[in-house]
Design an enzyme around this catalytic site. Structure first.
Site, PDB file in Angstrom:
ATOM      1  N   ARG B  65      27.994  83.425  22.648  1.00  0.00           N
ATOM      2  CA  ARG B  65      28.381  84.811  22.420  1.00  0.00           C
ATOM      3  C   ARG B  65      27.221  85.784  22.544  1.00  0.00           C
ATOM      4  O   ARG B  65      27.277  86.727  23.326  1.00  0.00           O
ATOM      5  CB  ARG B  65      28.972  84.962  21.016  1.00  0.00           C
ATOM      6  CG  ARG B  65      30.363  84.443  20.897  1.00  0.00           C
ATOM      7  CD  ARG B  65      30.752  84.487  19.450  1.00  0.00           C
ATOM      8  NE  ARG B  65      30.762  85.874  18.968  1.00  0.00           N
ATOM      9  CZ  ARG B  65      31.865  86.524  18.631  1.00  0.00           C
ATOM     10  NH1 ARG B  65      33.024  85.921  18.727  1.00  0.00           N
ATOM     11  NH2 ARG B  65      31.817  87.756  18.197  1.00  0.00           N
ATOM     12  N   THR B  66      26.179  85.535  21.751  1.00  0.00           N
ATOM     13  CA  THR B  66      25.056  86.468  21.751  1.00  0.00           C
ATOM     14  C   THR B  66      24.415  86.509  23.133  1.00  0.00           C
ATOM     15  O   THR B  66      24.089  87.571  23.654  1.00  0.00           O
ATOM     16  CB  THR B  66      24.026  86.049  20.689  1.00  0.00           C
ATOM     17  OG1 THR B  66      24.714  85.940  19.457  1.00  0.00           O
ATOM     18  CG2 THR B  66      22.916  87.058  20.561  1.00  0.00           C
ATOM     19  N   LYS B  93      11.788  67.362  26.349  1.00  0.00           N
ATOM     20  CA  LYS B  93      10.894  66.524  27.165  1.00  0.00           C
ATOM     21  C   LYS B  93       9.466  66.574  26.643  1.00  0.00           C
ATOM     22  O   LYS B  93       8.538  66.118  27.304  1.00  0.00           O
ATOM     23  CB  LYS B  93      10.906  66.994  28.620  1.00  0.00           C
ATOM     24  CG  LYS B  93      12.197  66.687  29.342  1.00  0.00           C
ATOM     25  CD  LYS B  93      12.121  67.192  30.774  1.00  0.00           C
ATOM     26  CE  LYS B  93      13.509  67.312  31.384  1.00  0.00           C
ATOM     27  NZ  LYS B  93      13.561  68.399  32.360  1.00  0.00           N
ATOM     28  N   ARG B 115      16.083  83.283  21.255  1.00  0.00           N
ATOM     29  CA  ARG B 115      16.689  82.750  20.029  1.00  0.00           C
ATOM     30  C   ARG B 115      16.065  81.394  19.730  1.00  0.00           C
ATOM     31  O   ARG B 115      15.875  80.577  20.641  1.00  0.00           O
ATOM     32  CB  ARG B 115      18.202  82.596  20.170  1.00  0.00           C
ATOM     33  CG  ARG B 115      18.781  81.837  18.973  1.00  0.00           C
ATOM     34  CD  ARG B 115      20.260  81.926  18.885  1.00  0.00           C
ATOM     35  NE  ARG B 115      20.669  83.252  18.444  1.00  0.00           N
ATOM     36  CZ  ARG B 115      21.910  83.521  18.050  1.00  0.00           C
ATOM     37  NH1 ARG B 115      22.830  82.592  18.047  1.00  0.00           N
ATOM     38  NH2 ARG B 115      22.225  84.735  17.674  1.00  0.00           N
ATOM     39  N   HIS B 145      17.763  89.094  12.845  1.00  0.00           N
ATOM     40  CA  HIS B 145      18.629  89.228  14.008  1.00  0.00           C
ATOM     41  C   HIS B 145      18.809  90.735  14.199  1.00  0.00           C
ATOM     42  O   HIS B 145      19.867  91.295  13.899  1.00  0.00           O
ATOM     43  CB  HIS B 145      19.955  88.507  13.750  1.00  0.00           C
ATOM     44  CG  HIS B 145      20.806  88.335  14.975  1.00  0.00           C
ATOM     45  ND1 HIS B 145      20.485  88.915  16.197  1.00  0.00           N
ATOM     46  CD2 HIS B 145      21.961  87.656  15.172  1.00  0.00           C
ATOM     47  CE1 HIS B 145      21.421  88.596  17.080  1.00  0.00           C
ATOM     48  NE2 HIS B 145      22.318  87.837  16.494  1.00  0.00           N
TER      49      HIS B 145
END
Lengths: 424, 317
Positions: B65-66, B93, B115, B145
């Site tokens: 969504r974001t 990795k 994020r 946020h």
């Protein structure tokens, strides 16, 4: 080799001495103070005019990272850092890889350290096998190999019955047990003090009760067993209060604090500075004030560097993922001096917290400059200012929350057993 | 200590948190966002403000969504958008975060939308990017946020016009919520006189009152006469265990129902950052009801993110 240290200001906490006096060293020991002994011929004269001549510092917590973590630091690099910081004896916690839980490892470490011919190294052995908190180590064997105390380092010991047994067994042989109080359930995943900064920054937190609950358990078991208990790295006001009360009741307990906690608080985390990710966590300003009060009234016996060199890769991460710990050996002296200045203490009184008193906790006849004592000496210039710059540190660990700080007090000479092992 | 979000001219260099953000910048972002909407507040125009610029969506934690709203916002500004789901590639990795950041800088990104699961990760990345690269925090751990909080402020202003006469309640898992922390700072900055938090003690940070909020544990009391209700999402892993006994018990005490909402002012608005857990933190009747402005939040979110990106691109450094 006979050494004559002349014109220095001699500070000796044990004899409460603070006066300009010459020091004469022969056969590795203090031969005389003030007036040369008969027939003394100096091989070397050190002019200490304007300098302070003090007992070498004794650090109760210096991680040398050997064996197992040589990518973070080696004995060579850290021993060099120690003597550059005026430290002549250090105790190293057992959290190596493998942990110091068997005599062979301890003997190897002692042997390696001895060959380097720098500071004295006093290994603290693991209290339980592999520090797992389940089975006791062979304490008597480890003591024979040269261990001075038994500890869990920062590893948890959750089973209180094992802790009771460990203390009983150690008390049987009059061994010291060193523990850092932290309840592992309450501290789980925590990286910062459960206070204002953790609330604001959204960092997983460690509450003060993680310290006090574990500490209460340890003190109760020490009472029960009569073991010689040393509490490592106290961090909170409530913790200091518990130790104060225990001492008042006559319990044989001693306690140290890290120099980081004497000077810093959670506020220094600022914008997630990973250099302030330390164990135990930096707590509130009120806690810091209580730690300082505890040092002044004798509740806290010693200040240590809590030296924990971390490699750059492990530190260059977001706060919680960054490895905890900071380099400290070369900062212990200036930070003790800074504290002394802030609290307006006499030098003998202040230096006792990093010389005489840690020696007593270690059970050593050291940390003083009486005639006949081993000539472990730190000669420093109290007036020199210098800026903490990571690249200039001898320790392989370059991370410190004090980066960029202007500090006072520079080591000029460090002597161990009458030998000059560092000259700066 | 230097504010890491501002450049030497006091302009926004990175958007990392709403804490310490000057009120003028907050108002500028809201005003600028309004210019991207038509008169009804519905349609968003396409503008060439970021033409020729590359925006990298760097998500170390999954969020469709974001990420999508940032992608739409960047495309409406005519930027080139690259989406990277790092959660499933480099770090697994063994590449370090620092290496990842270095590599992305070498690909000539102009802006990172980041994020990450760790609090402080956006600050960390902002410290290590090339000086001309801008970082937007799209959520770091429990910390911040900021674009979510700014779009919430935009929504509140849209419906309530002013901030200085409002009573706002934030309901739910404040402890683990980066949204709540950012909302609290933004509401204080904009001059909201009374911000409340409502939650059981297990879902509140120890010193939450120090953030300048009033603490309630009871919905009826906490919602009394509020103008705005900001609901928080309850993560699935918190629904049972030591923090809460069950989702049912949580809904009974803290789920927003019409009955509980009746304690708020008659013209109160209800918001949620999504995705919603219907029947856990919010009843469907409320989510879809007359007080809900949840879908407006989504539309405004694109305009606010366009405002932030265009403002960053305009900073001269």
């Amino acid at each position: 080799m006979n050494i004559h240290i002349k014109n220095g200001r001699l500070i000796d906490p044990k004899n409460n001495l603070d006066a300009v006096q010459d020091v004469f060293i022969a056969a590795g020991r203090i031969a005389a103070l003030g007036v040369a002994p008969p027939r003394f011929a100096a091989d070397r004269v050190i002019d200490a005019s304007g300098l302070i001549v003090a007992p070498g510092l004794i650090d109760l917590a210096a991680r040398l990272r050997e064996p197992g973590y040589e990518y973070r630091a080696t004995l060579e690099s850290e021993m060099e850092a120690a003597v550059a910081g005026g430290i002549t004896s250090l105790a190293c916690p057992p959290d190596t890889e493998p942990p110091l839980d068997e005599p062979g490892l301890v003997e190897m470490l002692k042997h390696r350290a001895k060959n380097l011919n720098q500071a004295h190294v006093y290994p603290v052995a693991a209290l339980t096998s592999a520090l797992k908190g389940q089975e006791l180590t062979e304490m008597a064997e480890l003591a024979d190999a040269g261990c001075v105390a038994f500890s869990q380092a920062d590893a948890p010991l959750t089973d209180t019955r094992v802790l009771l047994r460990a203390m009983q067994y150690a008390a049987t042989f009059n061994f010291s047990v060193w523990l850092r109080p932290q309840d592992s359930f309450l501290a789980k995943n925590g990286v910062a003090h459960d206070g204002e900064v953790a609330t604001r920054c959204g960092l997983p937190a460690i509450p003060v009760c993680a310290e006090t609950i574990a500490l209460s358990t340890m003190l109760a078991l020490a009472q029960e067993t009569g073991v010689k208990l040393h509490i490592c790295r106290i961090s909170s006001a409530a913790g200091v209060e518990l130790i104060r009360a225990a001492k008042q009741q006559g319990l044989a307990v001693t306690c140290d604090v890290s120099m980081n906690h004497v000077h810093l608080s959670e506020m220094d985390i600022g914008f997630f500075d990973p250099n302030c990710h330390l164990v135990p966590p930096l707590r509130s300003l009120r806690d810091r004030a209580a730690l300082r009060a505890g040092l002044l009234d004798g509740t806290i016996d010693a200040i240590c560097s809590n030296h924990a060199p971390v490699d750059e890769d492990a530190k260059q991460l977001p706060f919680a993922e960054a490895e905890a710990g900071a380099t400290g050996l070369e900062l212990l002296l200036p930070l003790v001096l800074k504290w002394a200045q802030q609290e307006k203490l006499t030098l003998p009184g202040a230096l006792a917290k990093a010389t005489l008193q840690p020696a007593q906790i270690l059970g050593l006849d050291a940390g003083h400059l009486s005639v006949g004592a081993a000539a472990d000496v730190c000669v420093f210039d109290p007036e020199t200012y210098w800026k903490v710059e990571p690249a200039a540190l001898k320790s392989q660990g370059k991370n410190t929350p004090f980066t960029g700080l202007e500090v006072q007090g520079r080591v000029r000479y460090t002597l161990v057993d009458g030998q000059v092992v560092y000259q700066g | 200590m230097k504010n890491p979000q501002l450049n030497s001219n006091g302009e926004l260099q990175h958007l990392l948190t709403t804490e310490g953000l000057p009120v003028k910048i907050v108002r500028d972002i809201l005003d600028r966002a309004a210019t991207f909407l038509d008169a009804d507040g519905r349609e968003i125009k396409k503008v060439p403000l970021l033409h020729g610029k590359s925006v990298f969506n760097v998500f170390f934690e999954n969020s469709t969504r974001t990420r999508t709203t940032f992608e739409i916002a960047a495309k409406r500004l005519s930027a080139d958008v690259v989406n990277l789901n790092i959660g499933s590639s480099s770090t697994s990795k063994g590449e370090t975060l620092l290496d990842t950041v270095g590599n992305l800088c070498a690909m000539h990104a102009d802006m990172f939308v980041v994020r990450h699961a760790q609090s402080g990760a956006a600050h960390f990345i902002a410290r290590h990017v090339a000086p001309d690269v801008h970082v937007i925090n799209a959520g770091d751990g429990r910390h911040a946020h900021p674009t979510q909080a700014l779009l919430d402020m935009f929504t509140i202003r849209h419906y309530k016009k002013e901030f200085h006469n409002l009573r706002v309640a934030i309901v739910g898992d404040v402890l683990h919520s980066r949204v709540a922390r950012s909302q609290i700072h933004a509401l204080s900055t904009l001059g909201v006189p009374e911000v409340r938090v409502i939650a059981p003690k297990t879902l509140l940070p120890t010193m939450v009152a120090n953030l300048g909020v009033q603490v309630y544990h009871d919905m009826a009391q906490g919602l009394r006469d509020v103008d705005v209700v900001l609901m928080l999402r309850l993560q699935h892993e918190r629904m049972q265990g030591a923090a809460l006994p069950s989702a049912q018990e949580y809904f009974k005490n803290y789920g927003l129902t019409e009955e509980k909402l009746a304690h708020a002012r008659p013209d109160a608005i209800v918001m949620h950052p999504g995705p919603m857990n219907r029947g856990i933190e919010i009843d469907s009747c409320v989510a879809d009801g007359a007080h809900s402005v949840i879908l407006s939040q989504v539309t405004f979110g694109i305009a606010v993110r366009m405002a932030v990106m265009s403002m960053l691109a305009g900073a001269k450094g």
